[in-house]
Design an enzyme around this catalytic site. Structure first.
Site, mmCIF file in Angstrom:
data_model
loop_
_atom_site.group_PDB
_atom_site.id
_atom_site.type_symbol
_atom_site.label_atom_id
_atom_site.label_comp_id
_atom_site.label_asym_id
_atom_site.label_seq_id
_atom_site.Cartn_x
_atom_site.Cartn_y
_atom_site.Cartn_z
ATOM 1 C CD GLU A 163 38.829 -36.272 18.747
ATOM 2 O OE1 GLU A 163 39.073 -37.297 18.144
ATOM 3 O OE2 GLU A 163 39.897 -35.479 19.077
ATOM 4 C CD GLU A 359 41.976 -35.427 22.772
ATOM 5 O OE1 GLU A 359 42.475 -35.969 21.741
ATOM 6 O OE2 GLU A 359 40.952 -35.946 23.431
HETATM 7 C C1 FCB Z 1 42.031 -38.109 19.550
HETATM 8 C C2 FCB Z 1 41.397 -38.684 20.598
HETATM 9 C C3 FCB Z 1 42.337 -39.181 21.885
HETATM 10 C C4 FCB Z 1 43.490 -39.582 21.259
HETATM 11 C C5 FCB Z 1 43.923 -38.655 20.272
HETATM 12 C C6 FCB Z 1 45.533 -39.218 19.619
HETATM 13 O O1 FCB Z 1 41.310 -38.345 18.466
HETATM 14 O O2 FCB Z 1 40.492 -38.084 21.407
HETATM 15 O O3 FCB Z 1 41.475 -40.021 22.720
HETATM 16 O O4 FCB Z 1 43.662 -40.832 20.581
HETATM 17 O O5 FCB Z 1 43.225 -38.537 19.202
#
Ligand code: FCB
Length: 451
Positions: A163, A359
Protein backbone atom coordinates in the site's frame (compact mmCIF):
# COMPACT_ATOMS: atom_id res chain seq x y z
CA UNK A 1 -21.76 -20.19 6.10
CA UNK A 2 -19.52 -21.76 3.53
CA UNK A 3 -16.72 -20.89 1.16
CA UNK A 4 -18.27 -22.15 -2.05
CA UNK A 5 -16.17 -24.47 -4.16
CA UNK A 6 -12.71 -22.89 -3.78
CA UNK A 7 -10.91 -25.59 -5.81
CA UNK A 8 -7.19 -24.74 -5.89
CA UNK A 9 -7.76 -21.10 -4.91
CA UNK A 10 -5.08 -20.21 -2.35
CA UNK A 11 -6.35 -19.23 1.10
CA UNK A 12 -4.17 -17.66 3.75
CA UNK A 13 -3.79 -15.04 6.44
CA UNK A 14 -1.63 -11.91 6.62
CA UNK A 15 0.29 -9.84 9.19
CA UNK A 16 3.04 -7.21 9.15
CA UNK A 17 6.28 -6.83 11.05
CA UNK A 18 5.78 -3.66 13.10
CA UNK A 19 2.24 -4.61 14.00
CA UNK A 20 3.14 -7.96 15.59
CA UNK A 21 6.86 -8.50 16.19
CA UNK A 22 7.88 -6.46 19.24
CA UNK A 23 11.51 -7.07 20.33
CA UNK A 24 12.42 -3.47 19.61
CA UNK A 25 15.87 -4.04 21.18
CA UNK A 26 16.68 -6.66 18.55
CA UNK A 27 16.46 -4.30 15.60
CA UNK A 28 17.15 -0.80 14.35
CA UNK A 29 14.56 1.91 14.79
CA UNK A 30 11.90 2.79 12.28
CA UNK A 31 9.62 5.75 11.61
CA UNK A 32 6.73 4.00 13.37
CA UNK A 33 8.81 3.82 16.58
CA UNK A 34 9.50 7.54 16.45
CA UNK A 35 5.91 8.35 15.55
CA UNK A 36 4.25 6.08 18.11
CA UNK A 37 6.53 7.29 20.90
CA UNK A 38 5.47 10.88 20.20
CA UNK A 39 2.56 11.67 22.53
CA UNK A 40 -0.76 12.11 20.77
CA UNK A 41 0.13 10.29 17.57
CA UNK A 42 -1.27 6.86 18.44
CA UNK A 43 -4.69 7.07 20.04
CA UNK A 44 -3.96 4.85 23.07
CA UNK A 45 -0.22 5.53 23.26
CA UNK A 46 0.68 1.99 22.13
CA UNK A 47 4.19 1.50 20.74
CA UNK A 48 5.95 -1.32 18.89
CA UNK A 49 8.12 -2.29 21.87
CA UNK A 50 6.22 -5.51 22.55
CA UNK A 51 3.33 -5.53 20.05
CA UNK A 52 2.15 -9.19 19.91
CA UNK A 53 5.57 -10.44 21.09
CA UNK A 54 5.72 -12.50 17.91
CA UNK A 55 9.53 -12.69 17.91
CA UNK A 56 9.48 -14.54 21.23
CA UNK A 57 6.43 -16.61 20.33
CA UNK A 58 7.43 -17.67 16.87
CA UNK A 59 7.01 -21.41 17.41
CA UNK A 60 3.57 -20.93 18.95
CA UNK A 61 2.49 -18.74 16.03
CA UNK A 62 3.83 -21.21 13.46
CA UNK A 63 1.83 -23.94 15.18
CA UNK A 64 -1.23 -21.69 15.12
CA UNK A 65 -0.86 -21.29 11.35
CA UNK A 66 -0.50 -25.05 10.94
CA UNK A 67 -3.57 -25.60 13.15
CA UNK A 68 -5.55 -23.20 10.95
CA UNK A 69 -4.57 -25.18 7.87
CA UNK A 70 -3.74 -22.16 5.67
CA UNK A 71 -2.06 -22.67 2.29
CA UNK A 72 0.05 -19.54 2.59
CA UNK A 73 1.14 -16.94 5.14
CA UNK A 74 1.81 -13.34 4.14
CA UNK A 75 4.19 -11.57 6.53
CA UNK A 76 6.55 -8.65 6.14
CA UNK A 77 10.28 -8.40 6.70
CA UNK A 78 11.31 -5.54 8.94
CA UNK A 79 13.96 -3.59 7.04
CA UNK A 80 15.50 -2.21 10.28
CA UNK A 81 15.67 -5.73 11.75
CA UNK A 82 17.70 -7.21 8.91
CA UNK A 83 19.58 -4.05 7.87
CA UNK A 84 19.69 -1.65 10.83
CA UNK A 85 20.06 1.93 9.65
CA UNK A 86 18.64 1.00 6.25
CA UNK A 87 21.95 0.55 4.47
CA UNK A 88 25.21 -1.36 4.82
CA UNK A 89 25.69 -4.69 6.53
CA UNK A 90 23.04 -7.20 7.43
CA UNK A 91 22.16 -8.23 10.99
CA UNK A 92 22.80 -11.93 11.51
CA UNK A 93 20.28 -12.17 14.36
CA UNK A 94 17.67 -10.41 12.23
CA UNK A 95 18.22 -12.81 9.35
CA UNK A 96 18.20 -15.75 11.73
CA UNK A 97 14.71 -14.80 12.93
CA UNK A 98 13.31 -14.79 9.38
CA UNK A 99 15.23 -18.00 8.59
CA UNK A 100 13.38 -19.67 11.44
CA UNK A 101 10.06 -18.20 10.26
CA UNK A 102 10.51 -19.21 6.62
CA UNK A 103 11.92 -22.65 7.37
CA UNK A 104 9.20 -23.21 9.97
CA UNK A 105 6.51 -22.40 7.41
CA UNK A 106 8.08 -24.66 4.78
CA UNK A 107 8.35 -27.50 7.31
CA UNK A 108 4.62 -27.14 7.93
CA UNK A 109 3.74 -27.10 4.23
CA UNK A 110 2.77 -23.40 4.23
CA UNK A 111 3.91 -21.11 1.39
CA UNK A 112 5.83 -18.07 2.70
CA UNK A 113 4.75 -14.84 0.98
CA UNK A 114 7.06 -12.02 2.02
CA UNK A 115 6.43 -8.28 1.78
CA UNK A 116 9.63 -6.26 1.85
CA UNK A 117 8.15 -2.99 3.00
CA UNK A 118 5.08 -2.69 5.18
CA UNK A 119 5.80 0.86 6.34
CA UNK A 120 8.65 0.41 8.84
CA UNK A 121 11.21 2.70 7.21
CA UNK A 122 14.56 2.83 9.05
CA UNK A 123 14.61 6.12 10.99
CA UNK A 124 18.02 7.03 9.58
CA UNK A 125 16.56 7.12 6.07
CA UNK A 126 13.69 9.37 7.17
CA UNK A 127 16.32 11.74 8.60
CA UNK A 128 17.67 12.02 5.05
CA UNK A 129 14.23 12.95 3.70
CA UNK A 130 12.52 9.56 3.70
CA UNK A 131 10.51 8.72 0.60
CA UNK A 132 10.63 12.32 -0.56
CA UNK A 133 14.32 11.69 -1.24
CA UNK A 134 14.90 9.75 -4.46
CA UNK A 135 17.94 8.08 -2.86
CA UNK A 136 15.60 6.09 -0.60
CA UNK A 137 14.41 4.22 -3.69
CA UNK A 138 17.98 3.06 -4.30
CA UNK A 139 18.45 2.06 -0.64
CA UNK A 140 15.24 0.03 -0.87
CA UNK A 141 16.48 -1.74 -4.00
CA UNK A 142 19.76 -2.65 -2.30
CA UNK A 143 17.95 -4.05 0.72
CA UNK A 144 15.53 -5.98 -1.52
CA UNK A 145 18.37 -7.49 -3.50
CA UNK A 146 20.06 -8.62 -0.28
CA UNK A 147 16.84 -10.34 0.83
CA UNK A 148 16.37 -11.97 -2.58
CA UNK A 149 19.89 -13.36 -2.39
CA UNK A 150 19.52 -14.63 1.16
CA UNK A 151 16.10 -16.28 0.76
CA UNK A 152 16.38 -17.42 -2.88
CA UNK A 153 14.62 -20.74 -3.34
CA UNK A 154 12.86 -20.56 0.02
CA UNK A 155 10.51 -17.59 -0.35
CA UNK A 156 8.21 -18.50 -3.20
CA UNK A 157 6.42 -15.22 -3.68
CA UNK A 158 7.50 -11.65 -2.97
CA UNK A 159 5.75 -8.31 -2.68
CA UNK A 160 7.95 -5.24 -2.80
CA UNK A 161 5.68 -2.64 -1.17
CA UNK A 162 2.47 -2.78 0.80
CA UNK A 163 0.00 0.00 0.00
CA UNK A 164 2.35 2.78 -1.15
CA UNK A 165 -0.73 5.04 -1.09
CA UNK A 166 -0.73 4.90 2.73
CA UNK A 167 2.98 5.66 3.02
CA UNK A 168 2.74 8.56 0.60
CA UNK A 169 -0.54 10.20 1.52
CA UNK A 170 -1.18 9.25 5.14
CA UNK A 171 2.52 9.55 5.92
CA UNK A 172 3.41 12.75 4.07
CA UNK A 173 0.08 14.53 3.32
CA UNK A 174 -2.38 14.17 6.21
CA UNK A 175 0.35 13.17 8.68
CA UNK A 176 -2.01 10.62 10.17
CA UNK A 177 0.65 7.89 9.75
CA UNK A 178 4.42 7.91 10.27
CA UNK A 179 6.44 9.98 9.63
CA UNK A 180 3.59 12.41 10.29
CA UNK A 181 4.50 15.05 7.72
CA UNK A 182 1.87 17.35 6.20
CA UNK A 183 3.34 18.35 2.86
CA UNK A 184 0.85 17.64 0.05
CA UNK A 185 3.27 18.45 -2.79
CA UNK A 186 6.02 16.32 -1.29
CA UNK A 187 3.58 13.44 -0.77
CA UNK A 188 3.22 13.14 -4.56
CA UNK A 189 6.99 12.93 -4.82
CA UNK A 190 6.94 10.21 -2.14
CA UNK A 191 4.37 8.24 -4.17
CA UNK A 192 6.60 8.48 -7.24
CA UNK A 193 9.77 7.50 -5.38
CA UNK A 194 8.02 4.53 -3.79
CA UNK A 195 7.12 3.08 -7.19
CA UNK A 196 10.60 3.91 -8.46
CA UNK A 197 12.00 1.95 -5.51
CA UNK A 198 9.68 -0.91 -6.37
CA UNK A 199 10.85 -0.96 -10.00
CA UNK A 200 14.53 -0.78 -9.07
CA UNK A 201 13.98 -3.56 -6.53
CA UNK A 202 12.25 -5.86 -9.02
CA UNK A 203 15.12 -5.50 -11.48
CA UNK A 204 17.76 -6.27 -8.86
CA UNK A 205 15.83 -9.08 -7.19
CA UNK A 206 15.34 -10.88 -10.50
CA UNK A 207 19.05 -10.57 -11.24
CA UNK A 208 19.67 -12.10 -7.80
CA UNK A 209 17.47 -15.11 -8.60
CA UNK A 210 14.11 -14.21 -7.02
CA UNK A 211 10.94 -15.17 -8.88
CA UNK A 212 7.24 -14.37 -8.59
CA UNK A 213 7.60 -10.72 -7.62
CA UNK A 214 4.65 -8.34 -7.26
CA UNK A 215 3.39 -5.33 -5.34
CA UNK A 216 0.32 -4.79 -3.14
CA UNK A 217 -1.97 -1.79 -3.71
CA UNK A 218 -5.04 -0.68 -1.78
CA UNK A 219 -7.33 -0.06 -4.72
CA UNK A 220 -10.64 1.52 -3.78
CA UNK A 221 -13.75 1.76 -5.96
CA UNK A 222 -14.70 5.44 -5.89
CA UNK A 223 -18.30 6.36 -6.61
CA UNK A 224 -19.70 9.86 -7.11
CA UNK A 225 -22.97 10.15 -5.18
CA UNK A 226 -24.30 12.85 -7.52
CA UNK A 227 -23.28 14.09 -11.00
CA UNK A 228 -22.00 17.28 -9.40
CA UNK A 229 -19.40 15.24 -7.49
CA UNK A 230 -17.94 13.45 -10.50
CA UNK A 231 -14.94 15.74 -10.88
CA UNK A 232 -14.08 15.38 -7.18
CA UNK A 233 -14.45 11.59 -7.43
CA UNK A 234 -12.16 11.55 -10.47
CA UNK A 235 -9.57 13.54 -8.53
CA UNK A 236 -9.71 11.06 -5.64
CA UNK A 237 -9.56 8.10 -8.04
CA UNK A 238 -6.56 9.61 -9.82
CA UNK A 239 -4.54 9.66 -6.61
CA UNK A 240 -5.96 6.54 -4.99
CA UNK A 241 -5.78 4.15 -7.94
CA UNK A 242 -4.70 5.52 -11.30
CA UNK A 243 -1.39 7.13 -10.43
CA UNK A 244 -0.03 3.83 -9.08
CA UNK A 245 -1.37 1.66 -11.90
CA UNK A 246 -0.17 4.14 -14.55
CA UNK A 247 3.33 4.23 -13.10
CA UNK A 248 3.44 0.42 -12.81
CA UNK A 249 2.27 0.07 -16.40
CA UNK A 250 5.07 2.38 -17.59
CA UNK A 251 2.60 5.09 -18.63
CA UNK A 252 4.04 7.75 -16.32
CA UNK A 253 1.78 10.28 -14.60
CA UNK A 254 -1.36 11.04 -16.63
CA UNK A 255 -2.17 14.55 -17.81
CA UNK A 256 -5.39 14.47 -15.75
CA UNK A 257 -3.55 13.74 -12.53
CA UNK A 258 -0.86 16.29 -13.37
CA UNK A 259 -3.49 18.97 -14.00
CA UNK A 260 -5.51 18.14 -10.89
CA UNK A 261 -2.46 18.69 -8.65
CA UNK A 262 -0.87 21.57 -10.57
CA UNK A 263 -1.57 23.94 -7.66
CA UNK A 264 0.75 22.00 -5.32
CA UNK A 265 3.57 20.70 -7.54
CA UNK A 266 5.26 21.30 -10.87
CA UNK A 267 5.99 17.55 -11.15
CA UNK A 268 9.65 18.27 -11.86
CA UNK A 269 10.59 15.03 -10.05
CA UNK A 270 8.93 12.97 -12.82
CA UNK A 271 11.31 11.82 -15.55
CA UNK A 272 10.13 10.02 -18.67
CA UNK A 273 13.43 8.14 -18.64
CA UNK A 274 12.23 6.39 -15.44
CA UNK A 275 9.25 4.81 -17.19
CA UNK A 276 11.02 1.56 -18.10
CA UNK A 277 12.08 0.99 -14.50
CA UNK A 278 8.74 2.08 -13.07
CA UNK A 279 7.00 -0.25 -15.50
CA UNK A 280 9.27 -3.27 -15.02
CA UNK A 281 6.89 -6.18 -15.62
CA UNK A 282 5.63 -7.83 -12.45
CA UNK A 283 4.51 -11.43 -12.00
CA UNK A 284 1.43 -10.67 -9.94
CA UNK A 285 -0.51 -7.79 -8.42
CA UNK A 286 -1.92 -7.81 -4.90
CA UNK A 287 -5.08 -5.91 -4.02
CA UNK A 288 -6.05 -4.99 -0.47
CA UNK A 289 -9.74 -4.28 -0.10
CA UNK A 290 -11.73 -3.09 2.90
CA UNK A 291 -14.40 -0.69 1.66
CA UNK A 292 -15.86 1.50 -1.06
CA UNK A 293 -15.55 5.29 -1.15
CA UNK A 294 -18.70 7.29 -1.91
CA UNK A 295 -17.96 10.90 -2.71
CA UNK A 296 -20.60 13.41 -1.63
CA UNK A 297 -21.06 17.16 -1.19
CA UNK A 298 -18.81 18.66 1.49
CA UNK A 299 -20.26 18.73 5.00
CA UNK A 300 -20.18 21.84 7.12
CA UNK A 301 -18.67 20.08 10.14
CA UNK A 302 -15.47 18.14 9.65
CA UNK A 303 -15.89 14.50 10.65
CA UNK A 304 -13.06 13.39 12.86
CA UNK A 305 -12.34 9.84 11.77
CA UNK A 306 -9.92 9.07 8.96
CA UNK A 307 -12.68 7.41 6.97
CA UNK A 308 -14.51 10.74 6.78
CA UNK A 309 -11.61 13.14 6.61
CA UNK A 310 -10.19 14.20 3.25
CA UNK A 311 -6.88 15.61 4.54
CA UNK A 312 -4.98 12.70 2.99
CA UNK A 313 -5.99 13.67 -0.56
CA UNK A 314 -3.47 16.14 -2.02
CA UNK A 315 -5.14 19.23 -3.58
CA UNK A 316 -8.52 17.81 -2.55
CA UNK A 317 -11.56 19.69 -3.91
CA UNK A 318 -14.46 20.26 -1.48
CA UNK A 319 -16.05 16.87 -0.83
CA UNK A 320 -16.92 14.38 1.88
CA UNK A 321 -17.37 10.64 2.19
CA UNK A 322 -20.81 9.15 2.60
CA UNK A 323 -20.61 5.52 3.76
CA UNK A 324 -23.90 3.62 3.81
CA UNK A 325 -25.55 1.12 6.12
CA UNK A 326 -23.98 -0.40 9.18
CA UNK A 327 -20.38 0.74 9.56
CA UNK A 328 -17.41 -1.13 11.01
CA UNK A 329 -15.47 0.19 14.01
CA UNK A 330 -13.21 1.99 11.56
CA UNK A 331 -16.28 3.78 10.17
CA UNK A 332 -16.00 1.81 6.94
CA UNK A 333 -19.01 0.61 4.93
CA UNK A 334 -19.32 -3.16 4.49
CA UNK A 335 -19.67 -3.70 0.73
CA UNK A 336 -18.64 -7.17 -0.50
CA UNK A 337 -19.39 -6.41 -4.17
CA UNK A 338 -16.68 -3.76 -3.99
CA UNK A 339 -13.96 -6.38 -3.73
CA UNK A 340 -14.69 -7.40 -7.31
CA UNK A 341 -14.83 -3.74 -8.39
CA UNK A 342 -11.36 -3.30 -6.87
CA UNK A 343 -10.09 -6.33 -8.79
CA UNK A 344 -11.57 -4.88 -11.98
CA UNK A 345 -9.71 -1.62 -11.40
CA UNK A 346 -6.53 -3.71 -11.20
CA UNK A 347 -7.41 -5.74 -14.30
CA UNK A 348 -8.06 -2.61 -16.35
CA UNK A 349 -5.04 -0.69 -15.11
CA UNK A 350 -2.55 -3.51 -15.54
CA UNK A 351 -4.05 -6.08 -17.91
CA UNK A 352 -2.84 -9.66 -18.02
CA UNK A 353 -1.29 -9.79 -14.54
CA UNK A 354 -2.51 -12.50 -12.12
CA UNK A 355 -4.26 -11.03 -9.10
CA UNK A 356 -4.31 -11.88 -5.41
CA UNK A 357 -6.38 -10.38 -2.62
CA UNK A 358 -3.59 -9.74 -0.12
CA UNK A 359 -5.72 -8.26 2.66
CA UNK A 360 -9.39 -8.16 3.54
CA UNK A 361 -11.00 -8.10 6.95
CA UNK A 362 -12.94 -6.13 9.51
CA UNK A 363 -12.68 -4.50 12.94
CA UNK A 364 -15.76 -5.26 15.03
CA UNK A 365 -16.63 -5.60 18.71
CA UNK A 366 -15.76 -9.15 19.72
CA UNK A 367 -17.72 -10.66 22.59
CA UNK A 368 -15.75 -12.92 24.91
CA UNK A 369 -17.33 -15.37 27.36
CA UNK A 370 -16.47 -18.77 28.82
CA UNK A 371 -17.33 -20.45 25.55
CA UNK A 372 -14.92 -18.40 23.46
CA UNK A 373 -14.60 -15.17 21.50
CA UNK A 374 -17.62 -14.51 19.33
CA UNK A 375 -17.36 -12.43 16.14
CA UNK A 376 -20.23 -13.42 13.83
CA UNK A 377 -19.96 -10.21 11.79
CA UNK A 378 -16.34 -11.03 10.95
CA UNK A 379 -17.16 -14.58 9.85
CA UNK A 380 -19.92 -13.31 7.59
CA UNK A 381 -17.70 -10.53 6.25
CA UNK A 382 -14.95 -12.98 5.33
CA UNK A 383 -17.34 -15.51 3.79
CA UNK A 384 -19.18 -12.88 1.71
CA UNK A 385 -15.97 -11.33 0.39
CA UNK A 386 -14.28 -14.66 -0.41
CA UNK A 387 -17.38 -15.88 -2.20
CA UNK A 388 -17.62 -12.67 -4.22
CA UNK A 389 -14.01 -13.21 -5.35
CA UNK A 390 -14.67 -16.86 -6.16
CA UNK A 391 -17.72 -15.92 -8.24
CA UNK A 392 -15.56 -13.49 -10.23
CA UNK A 393 -12.95 -16.22 -10.67
CA UNK A 394 -15.55 -18.63 -12.00
CA UNK A 395 -16.67 -15.90 -14.40
CA UNK A 396 -13.13 -15.79 -15.82
CA UNK A 397 -11.14 -13.34 -13.71
CA UNK A 398 -7.53 -14.40 -13.10
CA UNK A 399 -7.56 -14.09 -9.31
CA UNK A 400 -5.58 -16.78 -7.57
CA UNK A 401 -5.83 -16.38 -3.84
CA UNK A 402 -7.00 -14.51 -0.76
CA UNK A 403 -5.41 -13.53 2.54
CA UNK A 404 -7.57 -12.58 5.50
CA UNK A 405 -6.36 -9.61 7.52
CA UNK A 406 -5.32 -10.59 10.04
CA UNK A 407 -4.03 -13.78 11.62
CA UNK A 408 -4.15 -12.01 14.97
CA UNK A 409 -5.21 -8.82 16.70
CA UNK A 410 -2.33 -6.39 16.51
CA UNK A 411 -1.19 -2.79 16.64
CA UNK A 412 -3.52 -1.06 14.24
CA UNK A 413 -1.12 1.80 13.49
CA UNK A 414 -2.51 5.15 14.75
CA UNK A 415 -5.45 3.32 16.31
CA UNK A 416 -3.14 1.23 18.50
CA UNK A 417 -4.93 -1.60 20.27
CA UNK A 418 -8.35 0.04 19.87
CA UNK A 419 -9.16 -1.57 16.51
CA UNK A 420 -8.90 -5.33 16.21
CA UNK A 421 -8.88 -7.18 12.91
CA UNK A 422 -7.59 -10.59 14.03
CA UNK A 423 -9.28 -13.95 13.68
CA UNK A 424 -7.20 -14.85 16.73
CA UNK A 425 -7.61 -12.63 19.78
CA UNK A 426 -4.42 -11.30 21.40
CA UNK A 427 -4.68 -10.03 24.95
CA UNK A 428 -2.79 -6.70 24.84
CA UNK A 429 -1.57 -7.19 28.42
CA UNK A 430 -0.40 -10.81 28.31
CA UNK A 431 -0.19 -11.45 24.54
CA UNK A 432 -2.11 -14.68 25.10
CA UNK A 433 -3.65 -15.96 21.86
CA UNK A 434 -7.24 -17.25 21.64
CA UNK A 435 -8.75 -18.29 18.32
CA UNK A 436 -12.06 -16.48 17.79
CA UNK A 437 -15.14 -18.12 16.30
CA UNK A 438 -14.05 -16.75 12.90
CA UNK A 439 -10.74 -18.66 13.18
CA UNK A 440 -12.60 -21.90 13.97
CA UNK A 441 -14.85 -21.21 10.99
CA UNK A 442 -11.92 -20.47 8.63
CA UNK A 443 -10.17 -23.63 9.82
CA UNK A 444 -13.27 -25.75 9.21
CA UNK A 445 -13.45 -24.38 5.66
CA UNK A 446 -9.76 -24.93 5.01
CA UNK A 447 -9.67 -28.43 6.42
CA UNK A 448 -13.00 -29.37 4.84
CA UNK A 449 -11.56 -28.47 1.46
CA UNK A 450 -8.53 -30.70 1.84
CA UNK A 451 -10.42 -33.90 2.63
C1 FCB B 1 -4.19 -1.93 5.72
C2 FCB B 1 -2.80 -2.25 6.20
C3 FCB B 1 -2.75 -3.26 7.31
C4 FCB B 1 -3.87 -3.07 8.31
C5 FCB B 1 -5.20 -2.96 7.60
C6 FCB B 1 -6.38 -2.84 8.52
O1 FCB B 1 -4.22 -0.67 5.15
O2 FCB B 1 -2.01 -2.72 5.13
O3 FCB B 1 -1.49 -3.22 7.91
O4 FCB B 1 -3.60 -1.99 9.10
O5 FCB B 1 -5.17 -1.89 6.71
Amino acid sequence: MEIRDPGDFELGVATSSWQIEGDIAGRGRCTWDDFSETPGRVIDGATGAVACDHVNRLEEDLDLLAWLGVDAYRFSISWPRVMPGGTGSLSSSGLEFYDRLVDGLLARGITPVATLYHWDLPSELEAEGGWVNRETAHRFAEYSEAMARHFAGRIGRWATLNEPWCTAFLGYCSGYFAPGRTEPGASLEAAYNLILGHGLAVERMRAAGATDIGIVLNLIPIVAETPSMEAAAAHADGLQNRIFLDLLAGRGVSNEVRASCASITDWSFVHDSDNVTLGTPIDWLGVNYYTVMRVAEPKSTEAASIGQDTAHIPACPPMSFAPRGELTQMGWEIYPEGIVDALRIAERGLPGVPLWICENGVAVDDVADDAGVHDPIRTKYLADHINAVLDARRAGMDVRGYFAWSLMDNLEWSSGWTMQFGIVRVDPATCERTPKDSAHWYRSQLLGRKT
